[in-house]
Design an enzyme around this catalytic site. Structure first.
Site, mmCIF file in Angstrom:
data_model
loop_
_atom_site.group_PDB
_atom_site.id
_atom_site.type_symbol
_atom_site.label_atom_id
_atom_site.label_comp_id
_atom_site.label_asym_id
_atom_site.label_seq_id
_atom_site.Cartn_x
_atom_site.Cartn_y
_atom_site.Cartn_z
ATOM 1 N N CYS A 54 0.775 -1.003 -0.151
ATOM 2 C CA CYS A 54 0.018 -0.069 -0.066
ATOM 3 C C CYS A 54 1.048 1.198 -0.168
ATOM 4 O O CYS A 54 1.826 1.328 0.738
ATOM 5 C CB CYS A 54 -0.764 0.159 1.060
ATOM 6 S SG CYS A 54 -1.832 1.671 1.528
ATOM 7 N N HIS A 77 -8.488 7.922 2.571
ATOM 8 C CA HIS A 77 -7.660 9.497 2.350
ATOM 9 C C HIS A 77 -8.648 10.514 2.190
ATOM 10 O O HIS A 77 -9.738 10.165 1.190
ATOM 11 C CB HIS A 77 -6.476 9.382 1.538
ATOM 12 C CG HIS A 77 -6.936 8.782 0.093
ATOM 13 N ND1 HIS A 77 -6.983 7.641 -0.150
ATOM 14 C CD2 HIS A 77 -6.938 9.715 -0.844
ATOM 15 C CE1 HIS A 77 -7.253 7.589 -1.575
ATOM 16 N NE2 HIS A 77 -7.174 9.041 -1.899
#
Ligand code: AMP
Ligand code: ZN
Length: 114
Positions: free
Chosen positions: A4, A100
């Site tokens: 990631c 996010h």
């Protein structure tokens, strides 16, 4: 989570320009800015995105909002105004599967949806 991008940034395996960080979240300059100020805020804990966020984690919910306020203050966009965006999944155009928020400002963003 291995592989990631944002977890690798958190682990300092990838470079970033940090705008704000605390024990729960990190905020970095977007590598491909869509506005004069374009910051990405994400939790240190890995969630794929909006839909698997742990709502029991009240401290983290508050930390994310707190980070938005802090980023707006340190980048000088609080007064002029700014936009916060979250993309989820394929139709939302999410490209990084780590929760996010985009914080965009520094110019009149009009009515366009980034
Ligand atoms: P999204 O399309 O909502 O998943 O947004 C992912 C964002 O992460 C995009 O705006 C990318 O430009 C940004 N991004 C991808 N890799 C990096 C990186 N290494 N450093 C900073 N921002 C990145
Ligand atoms: Zn991650």
């Amino acid at each position: 989570m291995s592989g990631c991008i944002f977890c690798r940034i958190l682990n300092k395996e990838l470079p970033s320009t940090v705008v704000y960080e605390d024990e729960n979240v990190m905020a970095i300059k977007d590598i491909k800015p869509q506005a004069p100020v374009h910051v990405i805020i994400f939790p240190r804990k890995h969630f794929t995105g909006m839909m698997d966020f742990d709502l029991q984690d009240k401290a983290l919910s508050i930390a994310l909002i707190n980070a938005i306020q802090k980023v707006a203050e340190v980048t000088g966009i609080a007064e002029g105004g700014f936009r916060v965006i979250n993309n989820w999944g394929k139709n939302g155009g999410q490209t990084v599967p780590h929760l996010h928020y985009h914080v965009l400002g520094g110019a009149d963003l009009g009515e366009k949806i980034v």
